[in-house]
Motif scaffolding. Sequence first.
Motif, mmCIF file in Angstrom:
data_model
loop_
_atom_site.group_PDB
_atom_site.id
_atom_site.type_symbol
_atom_site.label_atom_id
_atom_site.label_comp_id
_atom_site.label_asym_id
_atom_site.label_seq_id
_atom_site.Cartn_x
_atom_site.Cartn_y
_atom_site.Cartn_z
ATOM 1 N N GLN A 163 0.822 -1.215 0.000
ATOM 2 C CA GLN A 163 0.000 0.000 0.000
ATOM 3 C C GLN A 163 0.852 1.259 0.000
ATOM 4 O O GLN A 163 0.544 2.237 -0.680
ATOM 5 N N GLU A 164 1.950 1.269 0.757
ATOM 6 C CA GLU A 164 2.764 2.475 0.872
ATOM 7 C C GLU A 164 3.585 2.746 -0.386
ATOM 8 O O GLU A 164 4.171 3.818 -0.530
ATOM 9 N N ARG A 165 3.662 1.800 -1.315
ATOM 10 C CA ARG A 165 4.489 1.971 -2.506
ATOM 11 C C ARG A 165 3.672 2.330 -3.747
ATOM 12 O O ARG A 165 4.202 2.317 -4.851
ATOM 13 N N LEU A 166 2.372 2.627 -3.572
ATOM 14 C CA LEU A 166 1.580 3.031 -4.717
ATOM 15 C C LEU A 166 2.076 4.340 -5.282
ATOM 16 O O LEU A 166 2.463 5.256 -4.544
ATOM 17 N N LEU A 167 2.065 4.441 -6.598
ATOM 18 C CA LEU A 167 2.625 5.632 -7.247
ATOM 19 C C LEU A 167 1.835 6.875 -6.901
ATOM 20 O O LEU A 167 2.402 7.959 -6.748
ATOM 21 N N ASP A 168 0.517 6.788 -6.810
ATOM 22 C CA ASP A 168 -0.281 7.983 -6.530
ATOM 23 C C ASP A 168 -0.530 8.197 -5.052
ATOM 24 O O ASP A 168 -1.293 9.087 -4.670
ATOM 25 N N ASN A 169 0.092 7.356 -4.212
ATOM 26 C CA ASN A 169 -0.031 7.464 -2.759
ATOM 27 C C ASN A 169 -1.482 7.373 -2.284
ATOM 28 O O ASN A 169 -1.829 7.892 -1.235
ATOM 29 N N ARG A 170 -2.305 6.736 -3.070
ATOM 30 C CA ARG A 170 -3.705 6.579 -2.687
ATOM 31 C C ARG A 170 -3.861 5.306 -1.874
ATOM 32 O O ARG A 170 -3.443 4.239 -2.309
ATOM 33 N N GLU A 171 -4.444 5.464 -0.712
ATOM 34 C CA GLU A 171 -4.574 4.311 0.185
ATOM 35 C C GLU A 171 -5.618 3.332 -0.344
ATOM 36 O O GLU A 171 -6.714 3.712 -0.755
ATOM 37 N N LEU A 172 -5.265 2.051 -0.315
ATOM 38 C CA LEU A 172 -6.224 1.028 -0.680
ATOM 39 C C LEU A 172 -7.275 0.878 0.419
ATOM 40 O O LEU A 172 -6.996 1.070 1.599
ATOM 41 N N MET A 173 -8.487 0.527 0.013
ATOM 42 C CA MET A 173 -9.576 0.356 0.979
ATOM 43 C C MET A 173 -9.637 -1.062 1.515
ATOM 44 O O MET A 173 -10.382 -1.356 2.438
ATOM 45 N N LEU A 174 -8.874 -1.970 0.901
ATOM 46 C CA LEU A 174 -8.863 -3.357 1.341
ATOM 47 C C LEU A 174 -7.981 -3.470 2.584
ATOM 48 O O LEU A 174 -6.799 -3.771 2.504
ATOM 49 N N GLY A 175 -8.582 -3.206 3.739
ATOM 50 C CA GLY A 175 -7.850 -3.258 4.994
ATOM 51 C C GLY A 175 -8.042 -4.569 5.722
ATOM 52 O O GLY A 175 -8.731 -5.486 5.245
ATOM 53 N N VAL A 176 -7.466 -4.669 6.904
ATOM 54 C CA VAL A 176 -7.529 -5.906 7.685
ATOM 55 C C VAL A 176 -8.962 -6.271 8.093
ATOM 56 O O VAL A 176 -9.354 -7.434 7.972
ATOM 57 N N PRO A 177 -9.796 -5.311 8.564
ATOM 58 C CA PRO A 177 -11.172 -5.703 8.920
ATOM 59 C C PRO A 177 -11.954 -6.275 7.743
ATOM 60 O O PRO A 177 -12.646 -7.291 7.876
ATOM 61 N N PHE A 178 -11.838 -5.606 6.571
ATOM 62 C CA PHE A 178 -12.545 -6.122 5.395
ATOM 63 C C PHE A 178 -12.001 -7.488 4.988
ATOM 64 O O PHE A 178 -12.751 -8.398 4.628
ATOM 65 N N TRP A 179 -10.695 -7.623 5.036
ATOM 66 C CA TRP A 179 -10.053 -8.896 4.701
ATOM 67 C C TRP A 179 -10.594 -10.023 5.600
ATOM 68 O O TRP A 179 -10.983 -11.103 5.142
ATOM 69 N N GLY A 180 -10.602 -9.775 6.922
ATOM 70 C CA GLY A 180 -11.086 -10.797 7.847
ATOM 71 C C GLY A 180 -12.556 -11.126 7.639
ATOM 72 O O GLY A 180 -12.957 -12.301 7.704
ATOM 73 N N LEU A 181 -13.384 -10.087 7.364
ATOM 74 C CA LEU A 181 -14.809 -10.331 7.148
ATOM 75 C C LEU A 181 -15.041 -11.159 5.891
ATOM 76 O O LEU A 181 -15.819 -12.128 5.900
#
Length: 505
Positions: free
Chosen positions: A101-119
Amino acid sequence: MARLVSSPPNPQALLPLLPVLVAVLAETVIRLHNDVAQIQSHDFGVHGIWALYWSPALQLLAESLPLLIAQFLLPSLSGWRRYLCWTLGFIAYPACSLALQERLLDNRELMLGVPFWGLAAGLSLMYWLHQAYQHLPGARSRPSWWRYLLSLDAALLLCLGGWVILMSGIFVYNPDPMHNQPLEPRLDIGQMLRQWSLTLYYLWQFSLMALVVFAYYWVNRYLLIRKVLAGRGVYLFLLCSAGWLLLSYPLFGALVLQLPLNIAELSLLPSENHNPFDTLNLLVATIIWAVSLPLILAFERQQSARELAELTREQARAELKVLQQQVNPHFLFNTLNGLYALCLAQSAQAAPLVLKLSDLLRYVVYQGQKPRVSLEDDLAYLQNYLELQQVRAGRRCRIETDFRVPDGKWQIAPLLLIMLVENAFKHGAEVSQDECHIRLSLRIQGTGLDFECNNSLPRRPANQRPDSMGLANLKRRLQLSYPQRFTLQSEAQEQHWHARLRLQL
């Protein structure tokens, strides 16, 4: 014989996508609630609020594409390929996404976080466990704990447990929550772990409230529906339900009022006051009863249908075993008659006949009770039977065979083909005083088997030939072993009897 034809797309093929889609919608709603302050401070209007909803939903959907692909492919895979596909979709891909996530060229945060992943992963696992429970045979023989994990009770407890964790997390996030209403609907797992004593304080109180809801469900299902409705009818069911609601709602209300979270200005009751007899509390209890009623009835009907289907399958298996056992004395009776005749004539062929008979009986005993056997073994059994009958009939009967089976591990229910051949000898060669013939042919086309048996008839009207017990037995066995996947024709054609069996292997 059944034919394979093209069919329109099946909407049920999209059902595996539901766990991921539900996780996407849930994460979207949570994020929308987390931005409630932004929505309240700006006049977005209806179109603006919908834009705030669809923007994260579409982004989450795009980021969840590998998860959707994995869910869609899983039903078509088996063995280690299925586990590999799920691991790549629900473990490897999210882990790599979070790490990059921190290496994206546009520095846009991904929405696929740990809570969504676990759900998403949890809902997917629950879906496939439920599918395994639905499709594996012998549901009633499984351990009781396994059946309970996939029952309606467990599903409700899981939902109530999620509600308890959610409410506890919201109360932990908001300081002095009872005095600072309305609350911001935000869940911070890290904060809950850091303030574990406060989390436990809220957990046990909301757990008690969840148990009240479960108590309404339990009484409705196991007492009112199963005992009263099933045994006494609708009228008494409605009367008992009304009595239960009128008696229980103030008692449960008084129990909830004992929780430490209640304050002088506000309580945890639906009425938000300290009056357990408030009509709003009765209304909420009635809503719980009314919502749970159709769900319980639908689940009870599905469970009854599943148990009835399982009983039907067990009955069919038992009947099939009985029919297979009926083959043995029928065959043995015909074969021993031939052996008896040769022994009376003191024929030198009697000894080889006994050996062939032992081979045939060995096959019947060890292979005849199996649901499927190798087609090659069944044809070898048939060839031995024909050689035995040729010895008995001598030159008077001409036997011709044309078996063409391509290489492959073909499987068939045992002792099906022999029954047509036995009838050919019983109603043709054995009752004829003249020369006779029997022609047998077998073809494999695709996955279909085509077996034909043609035998000459004695000089008497062909339509007087009775339908034998063996043929009736064969029809019933085919109905049990190959439902909707076979055709059986048996009819007279001038001075011949023609039988043809087609089935899908």
